[in-house]
Design a protein around this motif. Structure first.
Motif, PDB file in Angstrom:
ATOM      1  N   ASN A 311     -46.387 -26.242 -15.340  1.00  0.00           N
ATOM      2  CA  ASN A 311     -47.274 -25.218 -15.903  1.00  0.00           C
ATOM      3  C   ASN A 311     -48.346 -24.923 -15.023  1.00  0.00           C
ATOM      4  OD1 ASN A 311     -45.591 -25.078 -18.038  1.00  0.00           O
ATOM      5  ND2 ASN A 311     -46.641 -26.692 -18.998  1.00  0.00           N
ATOM      6  N   ILE A 312     -48.687 -23.791 -14.530  1.00  0.00           N
ATOM      7  CA  ILE A 312     -49.756 -23.431 -13.355  1.00  0.00           C
ATOM      8  C   ILE A 312     -50.599 -22.357 -14.091  1.00  0.00           C
ATOM      9  CG2 ILE A 312     -50.258 -22.677 -11.101  1.00  0.00           C
ATOM     10  CD1 ILE A 312     -47.401 -23.264 -10.541  1.00  0.00           C
ATOM     11  N   SER A 313     -51.793 -22.561 -14.032  1.00  0.00           N
ATOM     12  CA  SER A 313     -52.671 -21.391 -14.307  1.00  0.00           C
ATOM     13  C   SER A 313     -53.795 -21.045 -13.356  1.00  0.00           C
ATOM     14  CB  SER A 313     -53.526 -21.908 -15.679  1.00  0.00           C
ATOM     15  OG  SER A 313     -52.871 -22.213 -16.745  1.00  0.00           O
ATOM     16  N   LYS A 314     -54.137 -20.085 -13.138  1.00  0.00           N
ATOM     17  CA  LYS A 314     -54.986 -19.562 -12.133  1.00  0.00           C
ATOM     18  C   LYS A 314     -55.671 -18.116 -12.371  1.00  0.00           C
ATOM     19  CE  LYS A 314     -56.202 -18.888  -7.178  1.00  0.00           C
ATOM     20  NZ  LYS A 314     -55.822 -18.977  -5.693  1.00  0.00           N
ATOM     21  N   ARG A 319     -53.571 -10.615  -9.103  1.00  0.00           N
ATOM     22  CA  ARG A 319     -54.087  -9.856  -8.219  1.00  0.00           C
ATOM     23  C   ARG A 319     -53.756 -10.676  -6.700  1.00  0.00           C
ATOM     24  NH1 ARG A 319     -59.672  -7.259 -10.418  1.00  0.00           N
ATOM     25  NH2 ARG A 319     -58.908  -6.647 -12.629  1.00  0.00           N
ATOM     26  N   GLU A 320     -53.256 -11.820  -6.738  1.00  0.00           N
ATOM     27  CA  GLU A 320     -53.161 -12.352  -5.516  1.00  0.00           C
ATOM     28  C   GLU A 320     -51.625 -12.091  -4.827  1.00  0.00           C
ATOM     29  OE1 GLU A 320     -53.446 -17.015  -4.138  1.00  0.00           O
ATOM     30  OE2 GLU A 320     -54.392 -16.360  -5.735  1.00  0.00           O
ATOM     31  N   VAL A 321     -51.626 -11.520  -3.844  1.00  0.00           N
ATOM     32  CA  VAL A 321     -50.340 -11.019  -3.224  1.00  0.00           C
ATOM     33  C   VAL A 321     -49.735 -12.319  -2.583  1.00  0.00           C
ATOM     34  CG1 VAL A 321     -49.289  -9.488  -1.727  1.00  0.00           C
ATOM     35  CG2 VAL A 321     -51.137  -8.656  -2.959  1.00  0.00           C
ATOM     36  N   GLY A 322     -48.462 -12.504  -2.847  1.00  0.00           N
ATOM     37  CA  GLY A 322     -47.847 -13.475  -2.578  1.00  0.00           C
ATOM     38  C   GLY A 322     -47.845 -14.807  -3.074  1.00  0.00           C
ATOM     39  N   PHE A 323     -48.445 -14.895  -4.266  1.00  0.00           N
ATOM     40  CA  PHE A 323     -49.035 -16.321  -4.978  1.00  0.00           C
ATOM     41  C   PHE A 323     -47.388 -16.982  -5.304  1.00  0.00           C
ATOM     42  CE2 PHE A 323     -49.362 -18.758  -8.686  1.00  0.00           C
ATOM     43  CZ  PHE A 323     -50.653 -19.935  -8.171  1.00  0.00           C
ATOM     44  N   GLY A 324     -46.556 -16.032  -5.910  1.00  0.00           N
ATOM     45  CA  GLY A 324     -45.379 -16.674  -6.408  1.00  0.00           C
ATOM     46  C   GLY A 324     -44.400 -17.100  -5.320  1.00  0.00           C
ATOM     47  N   ARG A 325     -44.421 -16.348  -4.164  1.00  0.00           N
ATOM     48  CA  ARG A 325     -43.659 -16.744  -3.008  1.00  0.00           C
ATOM     49  C   ARG A 325     -44.141 -18.090  -2.611  1.00  0.00           C
ATOM     50  NH1 ARG A 325     -45.117 -16.644   2.065  1.00  0.00           N
ATOM     51  NH2 ARG A 325     -46.982 -15.488   1.829  1.00  0.00           N
ATOM     52  N   LYS A 326     -45.435 -18.370  -2.357  1.00  0.00           N
ATOM     53  CA  LYS A 326     -46.349 -19.368  -2.001  1.00  0.00           C
ATOM     54  C   LYS A 326     -45.854 -20.731  -2.675  1.00  0.00           C
ATOM     55  CE  LYS A 326     -50.065 -17.147   0.201  1.00  0.00           C
ATOM     56  NZ  LYS A 326     -51.587 -17.008   0.013  1.00  0.00           N
ATOM     57  N   VAL A 327     -45.745 -20.557  -4.124  1.00  0.00           N
ATOM     58  CA  VAL A 327     -45.557 -21.642  -5.008  1.00  0.00           C
ATOM     59  C   VAL A 327     -43.939 -22.087  -4.819  1.00  0.00           C
ATOM     60  CG1 VAL A 327     -44.946 -22.296  -7.447  1.00  0.00           C
ATOM     61  CG2 VAL A 327     -47.056 -20.964  -6.991  1.00  0.00           C
ATOM     62  N   LEU A 328     -43.094 -21.184  -4.595  1.00  0.00           N
ATOM     63  CA  LEU A 328     -41.582 -21.294  -4.386  1.00  0.00           C
ATOM     64  C   LEU A 328     -41.436 -21.864  -3.179  1.00  0.00           C
ATOM     65  CD1 LEU A 328     -39.862 -18.170  -6.126  1.00  0.00           C
ATOM     66  CD2 LEU A 328     -40.442 -20.621  -7.101  1.00  0.00           C
ATOM     67  N   ILE A 345     -50.296 -13.458 -17.283  1.00  0.00           N
ATOM     68  CA  ILE A 345     -51.203 -12.607 -16.494  1.00  0.00           C
ATOM     69  C   ILE A 345     -51.681 -13.677 -15.632  1.00  0.00           C
ATOM     70  CG2 ILE A 345     -53.118 -11.074 -15.950  1.00  0.00           C
ATOM     71  CD1 ILE A 345     -52.369  -9.947 -18.994  1.00  0.00           C
ATOM     72  N   ASP A 346     -52.134 -14.528 -15.980  1.00  0.00           N
ATOM     73  CA  ASP A 346     -52.880 -15.739 -15.163  1.00  0.00           C
ATOM     74  C   ASP A 346     -52.171 -17.167 -15.219  1.00  0.00           C
ATOM     75  OD1 ASP A 346     -54.991 -14.084 -14.596  1.00  0.00           O
ATOM     76  OD2 ASP A 346     -56.001 -14.455 -16.309  1.00  0.00           O
ATOM     77  N   ASP A 347     -50.793 -17.300 -15.603  1.00  0.00           N
ATOM     78  CA  ASP A 347     -50.092 -18.390 -15.771  1.00  0.00           C
ATOM     79  C   ASP A 347     -48.702 -18.247 -15.376  1.00  0.00           C
ATOM     80  OD1 ASP A 347     -48.716 -17.910 -18.385  1.00  0.00           O
ATOM     81  OD2 ASP A 347     -50.838 -17.545 -18.795  1.00  0.00           O
ATOM     82  N   MET A 348     -48.265 -19.407 -15.022  1.00  0.00           N
ATOM     83  CA  MET A 348     -46.796 -19.331 -14.523  1.00  0.00           C
ATOM     84  C   MET A 348     -45.962 -20.530 -14.754  1.00  0.00           C
ATOM     85  SD  MET A 348     -45.253 -19.099 -10.469  1.00  0.00           S
ATOM     86  CE  MET A 348     -45.535 -17.628 -10.225  1.00  0.00           C
ATOM     87  N   SER A 349     -45.037 -20.631 -15.324  1.00  0.00           N
ATOM     88  CA  SER A 349     -44.159 -21.935 -15.786  1.00  0.00           C
ATOM     89  C   SER A 349     -42.849 -21.719 -14.995  1.00  0.00           C
ATOM     90  CB  SER A 349     -43.811 -21.991 -17.384  1.00  0.00           C
ATOM     91  OG  SER A 349     -45.085 -22.273 -17.860  1.00  0.00           O
ATOM     92  N   ILE A 350     -42.591 -22.942 -14.194  1.00  0.00           N
ATOM     93  CA  ILE A 350     -41.434 -23.172 -13.497  1.00  0.00           C
ATOM     94  C   ILE A 350     -40.504 -24.454 -14.385  1.00  0.00           C
ATOM     95  CG2 ILE A 350     -40.507 -23.643 -11.340  1.00  0.00           C
ATOM     96  CD1 ILE A 350     -43.051 -22.969 -10.050  1.00  0.00           C
ATOM     97  N   VAL A 351     -39.387 -23.817 -14.633  1.00  0.00           N
ATOM     98  CA  VAL A 351     -38.532 -24.767 -15.417  1.00  0.00           C
ATOM     99  C   VAL A 351     -37.484 -25.581 -14.414  1.00  0.00           C
ATOM    100  CG1 VAL A 351     -36.817 -25.168 -17.299  1.00  0.00           C
ATOM    101  CG2 VAL A 351     -38.863 -23.668 -17.437  1.00  0.00           C
ATOM    102  N   GLU A 374     -55.198 -23.649  -4.655  1.00  0.00           N
ATOM    103  CA  GLU A 374     -56.391 -23.720  -5.466  1.00  0.00           C
ATOM    104  C   GLU A 374     -56.259 -23.397  -6.938  1.00  0.00           C
ATOM    105  OE1 GLU A 374     -59.028 -21.241  -2.981  1.00  0.00           O
ATOM    106  OE2 GLU A 374     -59.600 -22.931  -1.634  1.00  0.00           O
ATOM    107  N   VAL A 375     -55.161 -23.839  -7.572  1.00  0.00           N
ATOM    108  CA  VAL A 375     -54.909 -23.363  -8.867  1.00  0.00           C
ATOM    109  C   VAL A 375     -55.987 -24.130  -9.921  1.00  0.00           C
ATOM    110  CG1 VAL A 375     -52.431 -22.997  -8.689  1.00  0.00           C
ATOM    111  CG2 VAL A 375     -53.249 -25.260  -9.405  1.00  0.00           C
ATOM    112  N   ASP A 376     -56.252 -23.462 -11.029  1.00  0.00           N
ATOM    113  CA  ASP A 376     -57.215 -24.005 -11.737  1.00  0.00           C
ATOM    114  C   ASP A 376     -56.946 -24.961 -12.636  1.00  0.00           C
ATOM    115  OD1 ASP A 376     -59.002 -21.848 -11.240  1.00  0.00           O
ATOM    116  OD2 ASP A 376     -58.153 -20.761 -12.666  1.00  0.00           O
ATOM    117  N   GLU A 377     -55.428 -25.019 -13.014  1.00  0.00           N
ATOM    118  CA  GLU A 377     -54.917 -26.117 -13.932  1.00  0.00           C
ATOM    119  C   GLU A 377     -53.440 -26.337 -13.251  1.00  0.00           C
ATOM    120  OE1 GLU A 377     -55.170 -25.940 -17.979  1.00  0.00           O
ATOM    121  OE2 GLU A 377     -57.059 -25.039 -17.764  1.00  0.00           O
ATOM    122  N   VAL A 378     -52.888 -27.334 -13.350  1.00  0.00           N
ATOM    123  CA  VAL A 378     -51.388 -27.653 -13.253  1.00  0.00           C
ATOM    124  C   VAL A 378     -51.135 -28.757 -13.941  1.00  0.00           C
ATOM    125  CG1 VAL A 378     -51.795 -29.044 -11.087  1.00  0.00           C
ATOM    126  CG2 VAL A 378     -49.495 -28.249 -11.583  1.00  0.00           C
TER     127      VAL A 378
END
Length: 452
Positions: A311-314, A319-328, A345-351, A374-378
């Motif tokens: 679980n990622i929050s930032k 608005r950050e282009v390429g954020f998902g690609r960088k995570v993957l 909007i500001d969070d992503m969960s990878i199962v 530089e995520v706020d929480e993981v």
């Protein structure tokens, strides 16, 4: 023309082989028989494949393998003696089992696969002999001769597309061909096994290759049930499923048929039916491209556990282009496969499957997400299960997800996540594993008639 496959429980003993003979004898269209290795005769028994694994481990550890060899040979001898097949086939199988211990160990990528495949290969020879003794025009055929030529990927072989031309030639045979499942042969004559559900994959490949009218997969259950009978008391049996529905159910825990086994038959547009060797008159469950009759919105409910969520929050992530690609990319560099990615909007969960996330990889993911992105929480959340309701007709019915959520609410089951693909064939719910069985029962009571 039919391709018929028998699983290990269907071939575990002489008594079971008599049933198999009767099934093949009862229909002249059953011309291709794909077989597994002998399975367990009872709950305390050992599968031949498991015995071959022990044999392999003893051999590479340079231990005395006589006991391993004798157990496996005796297992085949018991069947041969009961069927009164004579010594010739026993001598062939005995030599094949003993010869495994003469294979080179060093730099032999295919040694493990060769050991494992011996279960199916020798059983196919035995069954062909049994059929011939009972006046069937049957013949054992090696995967190489059949045309099952595969990639050089031990434990994960894939059929070479050019193999289908050779397989199609089998249509012209006037014999009943007995084909060992689970493995193919590489271009340089190495034995290479398929992944989980390997014999099912062989059956599917042969059915597609010979352009069969039907692929019959015989096991030890009367087809597929709407929910796991170990969780729901006497669940409804499913008479008909589409390939897409079966794929979703197999992914989410239905173990009757491995999802990879569906691919060749699906692409070849071959209908598939799951039937019971011990109750062959039961119609079983048919798997086809499209429903032939009206079906309920939900045809099945499945659950699987051992999932983990990153679980990622930032803030302003969207608005950050390429954020998902960088995570993957971080996951890719660590050779981690992901399953689902619900987002906000500001969070992503990878199962992920739990087996993908070792302690070292977990620390590396947290470190890279924190330093590079530089995520706020993981947070790593464990002990999760996926529950899926599946049905092609859900998209034409309003309120299916609402009913499911209400069922969970009544049982005080908290939903961690909900996800639905664009095809609308399934809805996925992520919950805590401790509530998995209660969740499946609640959904079954909502979408199917509960039984006492």
């Amino acid at each position: 023309m039919k391709v018929i496959k028998f699983g290990g429980s269907s071939l575990a003993s002489a008594a079971q082989l008599e049933k198999v003979l009767n099934i093949v004898n009862s229909d002249d269209d059953r011309r291709f028989v794909v077989v597994s290795a002998p399975g367990k005769r009872d709950a305390k028994d050992t599968k031949v494949t498991d015995a071959l694994v022990k044999y392999y481990k003893a051999y590479i550890a340079e231990k005395d393998v006589t006991e391993n060899q004798n157990w496996i040979i005796q297992r085949y001898r018991d069947i041969i003696d009961e069927l009164k097949l004579g010594q010739n086939i026993l001598e062939k199988i005995t030599k094949a089992i003993i010869d495994l211990a003469n294979l080179p160990i060093d730099n032999n990528r295919f040694l493990y696969d060769t050991f494992l495949a011996a279960g199916e290969d020798n059983n196919a020879k035995l069954i062909a002999e049994f059929f011939k003794k009972n006046n069937l025009n049957a013949r054992y055929i090696n995967p190489k001769e059949a045309g099952i030529i595969v990639t050089s990927e031990p434990g994960n072989a894939r059929l070479l597309p050019s193999s289908y031309d050779k397989l199609e030639e089998l249509r012209d045979s006037d014999e009943i061909l007995i084909i060992p499942g689970f493995f193919g042969v590489t271009a340089d004559d190495q034995i290479c096994t398929f992944s989980r559900g390997g014999s099912d994959i062989t059956g599917s490949i042969v059915a597609a290759g010979v352009k069969a009218d039907l692929y019959e997969n015989f096991t030890d259950v009367d087809g597929i049930f709407a929910a796991h009978p170990g969780i729901v008391h006497k669940p409804d049996s499913i008479s008909e499923l589409t390939y897409r529905e079966m794929r979703e159910l197999a992914y989410a825990g239905f173990s009757v048929l491995h999802d990879e086994a569906l691919i060749p038959a699906y692409r070849g547009k071959i209908p598939l039916v799951i039937k019971n060797t011990n109750n062959p008159s039961h119609p079983g469950t048919k798997i086809i491209l499209e429903h032939t009759s009206h079906s309920a919105p939900v045809v099945g409910i499945a659950g699987d556990n051992d999932f983990v969520s990153i679980n990622i929050s930032k803030y302003l992530m969207n608005r950050e282009v390429g954020f998902g690609r960088k995570v993957l990319q971080i996951l890719e560099e660590l050779n981690i496969r992901w399953e689902h990615i619900p987002t906000g909007i500001d969070d992503m969960s990878i199962v992920l499957r739990g087996r993908e996330l070792t302690p070292i990889k977990e620390q590396e993911i947290i470190s890279q997400l924190t330093r590079k992105l530089e995520v706020d929480e993981v947070e790593i959340e464990r002990d999760l299960s996926i529950i899926m309701i599946v049905g092609e007709n859900m998209k034409s019915h309003i309120g299916v997800t609402s009913k499911a959520a209400e069922a969970f609410s009544k049982k005080h089951i908290n939903l961690e996540m909900i996800s639905q693909g664009s095809s609308e064939v399934s809805v996925m719910f992520v919950i805590k594993t401790e509530q998995e069985k209660d969740a499946i029962r609640a959904l079954y009571q909502t979408f199917f008639k509960a039984k006492d």
